[in-house]
Design a protein around this motif. Structure first.
Motif, PDB file in Angstrom:
ATOM      1  N   SER A  11      16.286  42.717 -47.478  1.00  0.00           N
ATOM      2  CA  SER A  11      16.291  43.584 -46.293  1.00  0.00           C
ATOM      3  C   SER A  11      17.630  44.244 -46.040  1.00  0.00           C
ATOM      4  O   SER A  11      17.705  45.179 -45.253  1.00  0.00           O
ATOM      5  CB  SER A  11      15.893  42.766 -45.050  1.00  0.00           C
ATOM      6  N   TYR A  14      18.311  48.517 -47.626  1.00  0.00           N
ATOM      7  CA  TYR A  14      18.027  49.792 -46.971  1.00  0.00           C
ATOM      8  C   TYR A  14      19.113  50.188 -45.965  1.00  0.00           C
ATOM      9  O   TYR A  14      19.669  51.298 -46.056  1.00  0.00           O
ATOM     10  CB  TYR A  14      16.657  49.754 -46.301  1.00  0.00           C
ATOM     11  N   TRP A 189      18.149  57.775 -39.695  1.00  0.00           N
ATOM     12  CA  TRP A 189      17.374  56.890 -40.564  1.00  0.00           C
ATOM     13  C   TRP A 189      17.798  55.428 -40.436  1.00  0.00           C
ATOM     14  O   TRP A 189      17.111  54.543 -40.959  1.00  0.00           O
ATOM     15  CB  TRP A 189      17.524  57.318 -42.028  1.00  0.00           C
TER      16      TRP A 189
END
Length: 486
Positions: A11, A14, A189
């Motif tokens: 995780s 990203y 993002w």
């Protein structure tokens, strides 16, 4: 269970990739190495005296005024909104530089850039709130590498465009506008952290346990039973207190004060308290002097070799400084020295070298000698600030060293503001650029003498003093700080 563990371990990729992209484009400020020639040239037509003694000091004052509020807002709003704000103000900065005429617009730019630099704390602290602790070292290394690559690319591109293509400085600003606009879009993002460090941390105060911040799973507050009620009632009260409630703000204030006290009064820090204060003092004093040299070096270059009448290589020099300085900083991790014994002496010796470099920049009439002095000065600072970071971080928990570093930065900026007001601001002395650099050289000379004396005393008193156990146990976490800082 296996798939959940695999998901958690991956995780971090990203948010690290997105923040690295943001850092790359946010630091591709192609126009920055040629900012002073742009302002004093035909594009803006502002006098060198106004730029030196009036315009640039405004940024310093703005940065100081915004630093502490932004520090609190970063944690309160959980990092991401402040990164988006930084991206927005970067875009606004280059819109104004490119298209806004007149001195009032240039003043607004300095205030605007104060917001950009004050919100850097959000960039550096965001990653710790969204990834597992075991990935800190790799993630921070990638982030710093992305920033370095962006700055080096931007400076190198600027030099190529100016020297080979003969491009006008105006177009460097429009190119920068396009690149930082990419950074602004990328900031959306970023995943939103689910926790903050000080706000909504009541369970951390109750348990005195600092667990890593993580967005990968639900929070597991410590349940404590006492006479006032059951643990379930406590958790319900804490969760319903509200993000902006009086209880939450009071808890955040208590946690800040608790970490401040721990930073300077914990058992092992008391044992090294003199060292901590000494390293923190160097951090604040040297950083204030470094910031002054960095902010006004382009004016010194323009004084020696006016940009209107000769070719200049500001971009190439800044790119070289980034690479050489980063190499000097990372070399600390491979030098086998008992820094608790010899570190203070190293501060004195390399501060003396930096002093000579500043005097060289002030007294030489050769632009190449001035360039060389700047590279030496910046490399010495990066090398020493890494050692200082290592020594302070090695005996503090993450919450404490974050707060300690914040305090040191605030003190450094306060010293820089005082120096700017007295030496640079036209309201007081308003010294010319050469005299300013003579003052900065004298300032660094005082630092070097202080630490040569202190370092000699420490080395003679403890020639065979071993490293503290805590330092050895936290060696891997300190490597994270190397990567984060440089």
């Amino acid at each position: 269970m296996g798939s959940c563990a695999k998901l958690k371990s991956s995780s971090w990729v990203y948010p690290t990739a997105v923040l690295s992209l943001y850092g790359f484009f946010a630091n591709c400020k192609v126009a920055e190495p040629f900012l002073t020639p742009y302002l004093i040239g035909p594009n803006k037509n502002i006098s060198e005296e106004v730029v030196t003694n009036y315009l640039f000091p405004i940024w310093t004052y703005s940065h100081l005024a915004l630093l502490f509020p932004v520090f609190l807002l970063t944690d309160f709003l959980r990092h991401k909104p402040l990164i988006v704000v930084q991206g927005l103000f970067l875009v606004n900065n280059y819109v104004l530089l490119s298209f806004a005429p007149g001195l009032p617009a240039m003043i607004l730019i300095q205030v605007n850039y104060g917001v950009v630099t004050a919100t850097e704390v959000a960039y550096f602290s965001y990653i710790y709130s969204v990834i597992p602790v075991e990935n800190y070292q790799r993630a921070t290394g990638y982030l710093r590498s992305a920033m370095l690559a962006g700055y080096t690319f931007g400076a190198s591109l600027a030099q190529v465009l100016v020297s080979l293509a003969g491009i006008d400085y105006f177009y460097l600003n429009t190119i920068s506008l396009g690149l930082v606009s990419m950074a602004f879009l990328i900031s959306f993002w970023l995943p939103m952290p689910q926790r903050s460090l000080f706000f909504k941390a009541a369970e951390g105060v109750q348990s005195q346990h600092k667990r890593p911040l993580d967005v990968d799973g639900p929070e597991e507050p410590v349940v404590e039973k006492d006479e006032a009620g059951s643990g379930e009632e406590k958790m319900e009260h804490n969760s319903s207190a509200g993000w902006c409630s009086k209880e939450n703000v009071a808890t955040a204030g208590h946690l800040l004060w608790q970490n401040f006290r721990e930073s300077y009064s914990s058992r092992h820090v008391l044992y090294w308290s003199q060292t901590l204060v000494c390293w923190s003092l160097w951090w604040a004093m040297a950083t204030a002097g470094y910031a002054q040299v960095f902010n006004y070096i382009q004016l010194m270059w323009n004084h020696i070799e006016p940009s209107a009448t000769s070719s200049i290589y500001n971009g190439g020099v800044e790119a070289t400084c980034s690479l050489v300085g980063a190499a000097a900083a990372f070399s600390v991790g491979y030098i086998k020295v008992t820094w608790t014994v010899w570190g203070e002496l190293a501060l004195g010796i390399f501060s003396a070298i930096a002093t000579g470099a500043v005097f060289l920049m002030a007294l030489t009439s050769s632009i190449w000698a001035c360039y060389a002095g700047y590279v030496i000065f910046k490399s010495c600072y990066m090398f020493l600030i890494t050692i200082t970071t290592f020594q302070i971080a090695s005996n503090l928990s993450r919450e404490c060293y974050a707060l300690t570093f914040g305090i040191n930065t605030f003190v450094a900026l306060s010293l820089q503001t005082i120096t700017t007001f007295i030496v640079v601001d036209k309201a007081v002395l308003g010294l010319d650029i050469v005299t300013q650099f003579l003052v900065y050289g004298s300032y660094y000379a005082i630092i070097s003498v202080l630490f040569l004396i202190r370092g000699t005393y420490t080395a003679c008193k403890n020639p065979h003093k071993p490293e503290p156990i805590e330092t050895m146990e936290q060696e891997s976490s300190v490597e994270v700080i190397f990567a984060e800082r440089f």
